[in-house]
Write a protein that holds these residues in place. Structure first.
Motif, mmCIF file in Angstrom:
data_model
loop_
_atom_site.group_PDB
_atom_site.id
_atom_site.type_symbol
_atom_site.label_atom_id
_atom_site.label_comp_id
_atom_site.label_asym_id
_atom_site.label_seq_id
_atom_site.Cartn_x
_atom_site.Cartn_y
_atom_site.Cartn_z
ATOM 1 N N ALA A 155 -6.207 5.700 4.529
ATOM 2 C CA ALA A 155 -6.859 5.280 3.285
ATOM 3 C C ALA A 155 -5.869 5.252 2.122
ATOM 4 O O ALA A 155 -5.891 4.325 1.292
ATOM 5 N N GLU A 156 -4.975 6.233 2.057
ATOM 6 C CA GLU A 156 -4.007 6.298 0.960
ATOM 7 C C GLU A 156 -2.977 5.171 1.062
ATOM 8 O O GLU A 156 -2.609 4.559 0.053
ATOM 9 N N VAL A 157 -2.509 4.909 2.272
ATOM 10 C CA VAL A 157 -1.501 3.856 2.451
ATOM 11 C C VAL A 157 -2.085 2.493 2.078
ATOM 12 O O VAL A 157 -1.427 1.682 1.407
ATOM 13 N N PHE A 158 -3.322 2.221 2.470
ATOM 14 C CA PHE A 158 -3.938 0.948 2.123
ATOM 15 C C PHE A 158 -4.200 0.844 0.619
ATOM 16 O O PHE A 158 -4.087 -0.237 0.035
ATOM 17 N N ALA A 159 -4.545 1.958 -0.008
ATOM 18 C CA ALA A 159 -4.855 1.937 -1.440
ATOM 19 C C ALA A 159 -3.606 1.768 -2.294
ATOM 20 O O ALA A 159 -3.586 0.968 -3.238
ATOM 21 N N LEU A 210 14.388 8.144 4.577
ATOM 22 C CA LEU A 210 12.948 8.379 4.673
ATOM 23 C C LEU A 210 12.649 9.683 3.948
ATOM 24 O O LEU A 210 13.016 10.763 4.416
ATOM 25 N N CYS A 211 12.006 9.588 2.790
ATOM 26 C CA CYS A 211 11.805 10.758 1.938
ATOM 27 C C CYS A 211 10.346 10.899 1.528
ATOM 28 O O CYS A 211 9.573 9.940 1.577
ATOM 29 N N LEU A 212 9.996 12.107 1.093
ATOM 30 C CA LEU A 212 8.651 12.366 0.593
ATOM 31 C C LEU A 212 8.480 11.738 -0.782
ATOM 32 O O LEU A 212 9.362 11.850 -1.644
ATOM 33 N N THR A 213 7.339 11.081 -0.994
ATOM 34 C CA THR A 213 7.001 10.575 -2.317
ATOM 35 C C THR A 213 6.304 11.688 -3.102
ATOM 36 O O THR A 213 6.035 12.770 -2.570
ATOM 37 N N THR A 214 5.998 11.420 -4.352
ATOM 38 C CA THR A 214 5.332 12.430 -5.178
ATOM 39 C C THR A 214 3.932 12.750 -4.674
ATOM 40 O O THR A 214 3.377 13.801 -5.007
ATOM 41 N N THR A 215 3.356 11.851 -3.866
ATOM 42 C CA THR A 215 2.018 12.092 -3.309
ATOM 43 C C THR A 215 2.078 12.748 -1.934
ATOM 44 O O THR A 215 1.045 12.933 -1.295
ATOM 45 N N GLY A 216 3.300 13.063 -1.458
ATOM 46 C CA GLY A 216 3.423 13.745 -0.176
ATOM 47 C C GLY A 216 3.490 12.843 1.022
ATOM 48 O O GLY A 216 3.446 13.310 2.163
ATOM 49 N N LEU A 244 5.547 9.735 3.312
ATOM 50 C CA LEU A 244 6.924 9.397 3.651
ATOM 51 C C LEU A 244 7.147 7.909 3.431
ATOM 52 O O LEU A 244 6.318 7.074 3.810
ATOM 53 N N ALA A 245 8.288 7.566 2.831
ATOM 54 C CA ALA A 245 8.624 6.157 2.632
ATOM 55 C C ALA A 245 10.133 5.996 2.605
ATOM 56 O O ALA A 245 10.854 6.855 2.091
ATOM 57 N N ARG A 246 10.614 4.874 3.153
ATOM 58 C CA ARG A 246 12.051 4.571 3.168
ATOM 59 C C ARG A 246 12.313 3.477 2.122
ATOM 60 O O ARG A 246 12.496 2.300 2.451
ATOM 61 N N CYS A 247 12.276 3.878 0.859
ATOM 62 C CA CYS A 247 12.465 2.917 -0.235
ATOM 63 C C CYS A 247 12.992 3.656 -1.455
ATOM 64 O O CYS A 247 12.529 4.764 -1.767
ATOM 65 N N HIS A 248 13.960 3.049 -2.155
ATOM 66 C CA HIS A 248 14.523 3.670 -3.347
ATOM 67 C C HIS A 248 13.491 3.807 -4.473
ATOM 68 O O HIS A 248 13.632 4.657 -5.352
ATOM 69 N N PHE A 249 12.459 2.965 -4.455
ATOM 70 C CA PHE A 249 11.511 2.910 -5.571
ATOM 71 C C PHE A 249 10.075 3.152 -5.101
ATOM 72 O O PHE A 249 9.132 2.592 -5.646
ATOM 73 N N ALA A 250 9.932 4.009 -4.097
ATOM 74 C CA ALA A 250 8.618 4.231 -3.490
ATOM 75 C C ALA A 250 7.591 4.723 -4.507
ATOM 76 O O ALA A 250 6.448 4.239 -4.547
ATOM 77 N N ASP A 251 7.964 5.674 -5.347
ATOM 78 C CA ASP A 251 7.007 6.223 -6.316
ATOM 79 C C ASP A 251 6.566 5.150 -7.317
ATOM 80 O O ASP A 251 5.388 5.094 -7.695
ATOM 81 N N GLN A 252 7.494 4.294 -7.727
ATOM 82 C CA GLN A 252 7.130 3.224 -8.660
ATOM 83 C C GLN A 252 6.160 2.241 -8.025
ATOM 84 O O GLN A 252 5.217 1.778 -8.668
ATOM 85 N N HIS A 253 6.389 1.924 -6.746
ATOM 86 C CA HIS A 253 5.487 0.997 -6.057
ATOM 87 C C HIS A 253 4.083 1.577 -5.969
ATOM 88 O O HIS A 253 3.085 0.865 -6.122
ATOM 89 N N GLN A 254 3.979 2.888 -5.720
ATOM 90 C CA GLN A 254 2.671 3.520 -5.651
ATOM 91 C C GLN A 254 1.961 3.452 -7.003
ATOM 92 O O GLN A 254 0.758 3.176 -7.073
ATOM 93 N N GLU A 255 2.707 3.687 -8.083
ATOM 94 C CA GLU A 255 2.110 3.629 -9.424
ATOM 95 C C GLU A 255 1.624 2.220 -9.736
ATOM 96 O O GLU A 255 0.533 2.029 -10.282
ATOM 97 N N GLN A 256 2.409 1.212 -9.364
ATOM 98 C CA GLN A 256 1.997 -0.168 -9.589
ATOM 99 C C GLN A 256 0.751 -0.499 -8.779
ATOM 100 O O GLN A 256 -0.131 -1.217 -9.229
ATOM 101 N N GLY A 257 0.680 0.075 -7.555
ATOM 102 C CA GLY A 257 -0.502 -0.137 -6.730
ATOM 103 C C GLY A 257 -1.741 0.468 -7.362
ATOM 104 O O GLY A 257 -2.826 -0.100 -7.328
#
Length: 328
Positions: free
Chosen positions: A234-238, A300-306, A308-321
């Protein structure tokens, strides 16, 4: 609790012949994932991402180049180790009909695992009837041959065959491939019922995201044989943390064209594993690429939401989502 299946840095290289024989072709690279008892985990990605190779490696049908497979906390190694694993884990193959020998009856096929693993089988006919009943097939099916079955019946026979030795884990490779929508629903409902009644754990391999939404607790996304994102379904899709995951979700057919996101449309073809792109391997197709993506491979690192993602800007992508979800 110890997971029923635990992969640690699993790698698979395919040998190359001719002038390319200096090394292997890296299909899977340092893949780590786990499946808990009674849990359903989906492994997704485009064709060629290494999903089926991973399934075959877990079952000992494909040699492993590095890392390890753990089952119930114990390392699986060697022919005997994988033979023991196959008594407690089963696989549903993508082509249900082709996986059944055309020369054997359904009754023989669903009880074949007892003979392969030298397990007691005092009454084969009764055992076959019970297994077929478990998946909602009548006893008369036991006397048929695979070519006499419909696609849905062949799929159910594959499920019955997988359940023969009461496994703790079932690896389902595209379990609804080639089936009508109504039959797909029947197979998915059957898998859900068996999971509830038998406590089965599933590793579901698919590119069908609509299926993932319904059957998976967690999702693992593969790109070019590497995990690029993992987290609760659910979190990944959201709020996907990796642009590749976001592109896969955006590509899902939607009845309302206004909800489609052209900015996330995936571009081009999957690169060849012979010529992996530098830096982030997805950068050649990413609509959000930046200079660092072309030069430096992300870990492959933990994002602020716990997650895992292999991206330099994973947290930003989540915020934009999150912002996009609020707008809609």
């Amino acid at each position: 609790m110890t997971p029923v299946l635990d992969l640690k840095n699993l790698s698979v290289d395919l040998p190359l012949g001719g002038f390319l024989s200096r090394g292997g072709l890296p299909i899977l690279k340092d893949v780590s994932l786990s499946v808990g008892r009674g849990e359903s985990v989906a492994l997704v990605g485009e064709s060629g991402s290494g999903k089926t190779t991973l399934a075959r490696a877990v079952m000992g049908l494909q040699p492993i180049s590095g890392g390890e497979v753990r089952f119930d906390g114990s390392v699986v190694a060697g022919r005997e180790g994988f033979a023991r694993l196959r008594r407690d884990a089963a696989m549903m193959f993508q082509d249900a009909t082709a996986s059944l020998s055309p020369r054997l009856t359904v009754g023989y096929l669903v009880t074949e695992a007892f003979r392969i693993h030298r397990q007691p089988l005092p009454d084969p006919a009764r055992t076959a009837r019970e297994l077929l009943a478990t998946v909602g097939l009548p006893p008369a099916i036991a006397h048929r041959y695979p070519h006499e079955l419909s696609g849905g019946q062949a799929r159910r026979v594959g499920v019955a065959r997988a359940l023969a030795l009461q496994p703790r884990l079932v690896i389902a490779d595209e379990p609804t491939a080639g089936l009508d929508v109504s039959v797909q629903a029947e197979v998915l409902n059957l898998m859900a019922d068996l999971r509830r009644d038998m406590g089965l754990a599933y590793l579901v391999i698919t590119h069908n995201l609509a299926l993932v939404r319904h059957v998976a607790d967690r999702i693992v996304v593969l790109y070019l044989g590497r995990v690029v994102e993992e987290g609760p379904t659910a979190e990944v899709f959201a709020t996907p943390a990796h642009p590749y995951t976001a592109s896969l979700i955006a590509a899902e057919p939607k009845p309302d064209p206004r909800r489609r996101r052209a900015d996330l449309a995936i571009r081009g073809e999957v690169p060849s594993v012979l010529r992996r792109p530098s830096g982030c391997e997805f950068h050649t197709r990413c609509a959000l690429v930046r200079d660092i993506c072309r030069q430096t491979a992300p870990q492959l690192c933990l994002t602020t939401t716990g997650r895992l993602a292999r991206c330099h800007f994973a947290d930003q992508h989540q915020e934009q989502g999150d912002h996009h979800a609020l707008e809609h």
